[in-house]
Design a protein around this motif. Structure first.
Motif, PDB file in Angstrom:
ATOM      1  N   ASN A  96       0.850  -1.190   0.000  1.00  0.00           N
ATOM      2  CA  ASN A  96       0.000   0.000   0.000  1.00  0.00           C
ATOM      3  C   ASN A  96       0.888   1.243   0.000  1.00  0.00           C
ATOM      4  OD1 ASN A  96      -2.200   1.750   0.175  1.00  0.00           O
ATOM      5  ND2 ASN A  96      -2.249   1.656   2.411  1.00  0.00           N
ATOM      6  N   PRO A  97       1.548   1.529  -1.129  1.00  0.00           N
ATOM      7  CA  PRO A  97       2.502   2.645  -1.172  1.00  0.00           C
ATOM      8  C   PRO A  97       1.879   4.006  -0.937  1.00  0.00           C
ATOM      9  CG  PRO A  97       2.120   1.754  -3.370  1.00  0.00           C
ATOM     10  CD  PRO A  97       1.483   0.808  -2.411  1.00  0.00           C
ATOM     11  N   ALA A  98       0.566   4.134  -1.127  1.00  0.00           N
ATOM     12  CA  ALA A  98      -0.099   5.417  -0.915  1.00  0.00           C
ATOM     13  C   ALA A  98      -0.332   5.714   0.555  1.00  0.00           C
ATOM     14  CB  ALA A  98      -1.429   5.452  -1.667  1.00  0.00           C
ATOM     15  N   GLY A  99      -0.247   4.694   1.409  1.00  0.00           N
ATOM     16  CA  GLY A  99      -0.495   4.909   2.821  1.00  0.00           C
ATOM     17  C   GLY A  99      -1.951   5.189   3.130  1.00  0.00           C
ATOM     18  N   THR A 100      -2.204   5.659   4.355  1.00  0.00           N
ATOM     19  CA  THR A 100      -3.583   5.838   4.809  1.00  0.00           C
ATOM     20  C   THR A 100      -3.936   7.267   5.207  1.00  0.00           C
ATOM     21  OG1 THR A 100      -2.898   5.178   7.042  1.00  0.00           O
ATOM     22  CG2 THR A 100      -3.745   3.442   5.587  1.00  0.00           C
ATOM     23  N   GLY A 101      -2.956   8.094   5.510  1.00  0.00           N
ATOM     24  CA  GLY A 101      -3.266   9.460   5.917  1.00  0.00           C
ATOM     25  C   GLY A 101      -2.047  10.181   6.442  1.00  0.00           C
TER      26      GLY A 101
END
Length: 283
Positions: A217-222
């Motif tokens: 999940n390279p975009a991360g969560t926040g």
């Protein structure tokens, strides 16, 4: 059980504190970069320093931006010429960039004066030794003002402070998927560490860390704001120059006065950040 490890980048020189607290380090740097266990920085007039043991040592030459990571040590000067550090010497590299990044997995990347984004694949990056070596840059779509890469992805910000992610980057395909994913938020600069952590800085001088960034999940969560007592101009994983004080001249120019310059230069100090990491152990 859970084992807590504390990462120090400047051992034996400064007293560190806990969990993203800061210790001010004497000296004046306008830009600093940390990667692969090394630290490089540039003073207001372009003098280049690296941390060797517990002392900063001046290197030859002048740069406006320097970067260190798996791709080696790269820099650009005031006329946007590109250089790579090879066996202690700065050798020129074809092309022009205003900002360069060596944090990618064995590839370099950067932004040129017009905002165009480029990367240099693994073979050219690692084998470049000077004029005559191949150095064919690959252009990515769009325009940015700052671009930084890590082991799994690259991040950038544009003039409107919009944030973008490039997935699928590899040593042999440094341009990745060629499709930008916009990430919510607004940042003036962004840095990806050697281990993939993502830090950003907004126009107010506040530092933010991207949470939940993983290879899957390279975009991360926040975004999570890191509460600091100083406003910051530049951030690099564990370090950030402090601009809460007015600048008072430039670094000393003679190499034998490096230590004095760093100890007495109070106009533009930098901060040491320490990160706590919990590591799951099977024992």
């Amino acid at each position: 059980m859970t084992r807590t490890a504390v990462l120090f980048l400047l051992l034996n020189l400064w007293i560190a504190c806990l969990a993203l607290q800061c210790t001010e380090v004497p000296g004046r740097l306008k830009q600093i970069d940390a990667g692969n266990g090394q630290v490089f920085g540039v003073c207001p007039k372009g003098e280049i320093f690296t941390l060797y043991g517990s002392n900063f040592i001046r290197l030859q030459g002048l740069l406006k931006h320097v970067s260190v990571g798996p791709a080696g040590v790269w820099g650009v000067n005031s006329t946007n010429q590109i250089y790579k550090l090879v066996k202690g010497d700065w050798v020129p590299v074809p092309g022009m960039l205003k900002q360069v990044d060596a944090g990618g997995k064995m590839f370099a990347a950067g932004v040129n004066p017009g905002g165009l984004v480029f990367c240099l694949g693994e073979e050219a990056t690692t084998k470049y030794t000077g004029p005559g070596s191949p150095a064919s840059w690959t252009q990515l779509p769009g325009k940015l003002k700052y671009y930084s890469c890590g082991p799994h992805s690259c991040w950038g910000v544009n003039l409107a402070e919009e944030i973008f992610l490039m997935k699928g980057v590899t040593p042999t395909a440094c341009a990745g998927s060629l499709e930008w994913q916009q990430i919510p938020g607004a940042l003036s600069m962004i840095e990806v560490s050697t281990d993939g952590k993502v830090y950003g800085l907004n126009s107010e001088g506040d530092v933010h860390q991207r949470e939940g960034v993983m290879p899957c999940n390279p975009a991360g969560t926040g975004w999570r704001k890191i509460n600091l007592s100083h406003k910051v101009k530049h951030v690099s994983q564990l370090f950030a120059p402090d601009v809460s004080k007015p600048e008072e001249g430039a670094c000393k120019s003679r190499s034998e006065e490096v230590r004095q310059a760093l100890l007495l230069g109070r106009g533009r100090g930098f901060l040491l950040l320490q990160v706590l990491i919990s590591v799951q152990s099977s024992t």
